[in-house]
Design a protein around this motif. Structure first.
Motif, PDB file in Angstrom:
ATOM      1  N   GLU A  50       0.786  -1.214  -0.006  1.00 36.19           N
ATOM      2  CA  GLU A  50       0.014   0.032  -0.106  1.00 36.19           C
ATOM      3  C   GLU A  50       0.896   1.223   0.070  1.00 36.19           C
ATOM      4  O   GLU A  50       0.580   2.283  -0.764  1.00 36.19           O
ATOM      5  N   GLN A  51       1.962   1.318   0.937  1.00 37.95           N
ATOM      6  CA  GLN A  51       2.689   2.422   0.885  1.00 37.95           C
ATOM      7  C   GLN A  51       3.573   2.630  -0.290  1.00 37.95           C
ATOM      8  O   GLN A  51       3.864   3.741  -0.943  1.00 37.95           O
ATOM      9  N   ALA A  54       1.240   3.994  -3.259  1.00 38.51           N
ATOM     10  CA  ALA A  54       1.512   5.590  -2.869  1.00 38.51           C
ATOM     11  C   ALA A  54       2.404   6.188  -3.199  1.00 38.51           C
ATOM     12  O   ALA A  54       2.686   7.244  -3.954  1.00 38.51           O
ATOM     13  N   GLU A 100      -6.221   4.102  -8.965  1.00 46.80           N
ATOM     14  CA  GLU A 100      -7.438   3.543  -8.569  1.00 46.80           C
ATOM     15  C   GLU A 100      -7.437   2.824  -7.426  1.00 46.80           C
ATOM     16  O   GLU A 100      -8.030   2.683  -6.299  1.00 46.80           O
ATOM     17  N   GLN A 101      -5.817   2.094  -7.092  1.00 46.54           N
ATOM     18  CA  GLN A 101      -5.878   1.516  -5.857  1.00 46.54           C
ATOM     19  C   GLN A 101      -5.419   2.345  -4.655  1.00 46.54           C
ATOM     20  O   GLN A 101      -5.557   1.818  -3.659  1.00 46.54           O
ATOM     21  N   VAL A 102      -4.508   3.498  -4.818  1.00 48.33           N
ATOM     22  CA  VAL A 102      -4.020   4.272  -3.945  1.00 48.33           C
ATOM     23  C   VAL A 102      -5.075   5.375  -3.287  1.00 48.33           C
ATOM     24  O   VAL A 102      -6.281   5.530  -3.787  1.00 48.33           O
ATOM     25  N   ASP A 103      -4.727   5.291  -1.876  1.00 47.33           N
ATOM     26  CA  ASP A 103      -5.498   6.375  -1.251  1.00 47.33           C
ATOM     27  C   ASP A 103      -5.008   7.947  -1.471  1.00 47.33           C
ATOM     28  O   ASP A 103      -3.749   8.078  -1.190  1.00 47.33           O
ATOM     29  N   GLN A 104      -5.632   8.607  -2.564  1.00 51.10           N
ATOM     30  CA  GLN A 104      -5.090   9.735  -3.175  1.00 51.10           C
ATOM     31  C   GLN A 104      -4.896  10.824  -2.035  1.00 51.10           C
ATOM     32  O   GLN A 104      -3.884  11.839  -2.252  1.00 51.10           O
ATOM     33  N   THR A 105      -5.311  10.934  -0.741  1.00 50.29           N
ATOM     34  CA  THR A 105      -5.020  11.790   0.279  1.00 50.29           C
ATOM     35  C   THR A 105      -3.763  11.475   0.690  1.00 50.29           C
ATOM     36  O   THR A 105      -3.086  12.350   1.552  1.00 50.29           O
ATOM     37  N   ALA A 106      -3.049  10.272   0.324  1.00 46.11           N
ATOM     38  CA  ALA A 106      -1.733   9.939   0.999  1.00 46.11           C
ATOM     39  C   ALA A 106      -0.652  10.247  -0.029  1.00 46.11           C
ATOM     40  O   ALA A 106       0.584  10.011   0.107  1.00 46.11           O
TER      41      ALA A 106
END
Length: 218
Positions: A50-51, A54, A100-106
């Motif tokens: 996940e990181q 990002a 699409e997979q990433v938390d865009q706020t991160a």
């Protein structure tokens, strides 16, 4: 080797793998093998995938660095914003999947572009809620334009792309002309006869002109 390994080197290799083999093939173990290190060396920079994703998103978006503030009209700046996003997305076939997979706020670089889109919408006279909608449509429009079927040849051989276009064209041309006269007439450009420049320019014009038309009513 750990001392020489940087986050930038990791995400650049991850993007290379994602672009050529697909985002699902990007794993910590695969990256470690390619970079000649142990998986633990990568965990110093990214604790999990996940990181890592990002970091990939931040790196690819950072390739497009819009001017945060200048004296040009908001229309010109918004047009450049959309074109810049399209350019980034097109440069990396895996970019759509990453976003699409990433938390865009991160993703700091994405937040900067998002904030600029909101700012330009507010300058154009839109309300807070309307500006939020516009910022989302800008991103989705850029993704749609960059990922359109008219550009599928980039991921296939010329022969494969030509065969796909031929089959799709024949499928449309074979439709009942009395029921679908315009699809039959425009079969060729519909499935691949539109130049990239025309597709992109007209697409951006549609988006910006629509926003401009709404702004004129304010």
């Amino acid at each position: 080797m750990v001392g020489k390994l940087t986050a930038t080197a990791i995400v650049e290799r991850a993007l290379e793998i994602g672009d050529t083999e697909g985002l699902d093939t990007v794993t910590i173990r695969r990256l470690a093998t390619d970079l000649g290190v142990t998986p633990m060396a990568l965990y110093w920079h990214f604790k999990n995938k996940e990181q890592l994703v990002a970091g990939m998103a931040d790196h690819l978006i950072a390739e497009f660095a819009p001017v945060p503030d200048d004296d040009r009209p908001w229309r010109e700046r918004m047009r450049d914003l959309i074109k810049g996003l399209i350019g980034v997305l097109r440069a990396h076939p895996c970019a759509k999947g990453v976003l699409e997979q990433v938390d865009q706020t991160a993703v700091p670089s994405f937040l900067a572009i998002w904030d600029l889109a909101l700012r330009l919408a507010r300058i154009a006279g839109f309300s807070v809620e309307e500006s939020c909608v516009i910022s989302k449509y800008i991103l989705q429009s850029a993704i749609s334009i960059a990922d359109a079927p008219v550009h599928h040849a980039a991921s296939r051989t010329p022969e494969e792309a030509a065969e796909i276009i031929r089959r799709r064209r024949l499928a449309l041309e074979s439709l009942p002309v009395d029921r679908y006269p315009h699809l039959v007439e425009m079969a060729a450009p519909m499935v691949g006869g539109i130049s990239r420049e025309t597709y992109d320019t007209f697409g951006v014009d549609l988006v910006v002109s629509g926003i401009e038309s709404l702004a004129a009513r304010r």
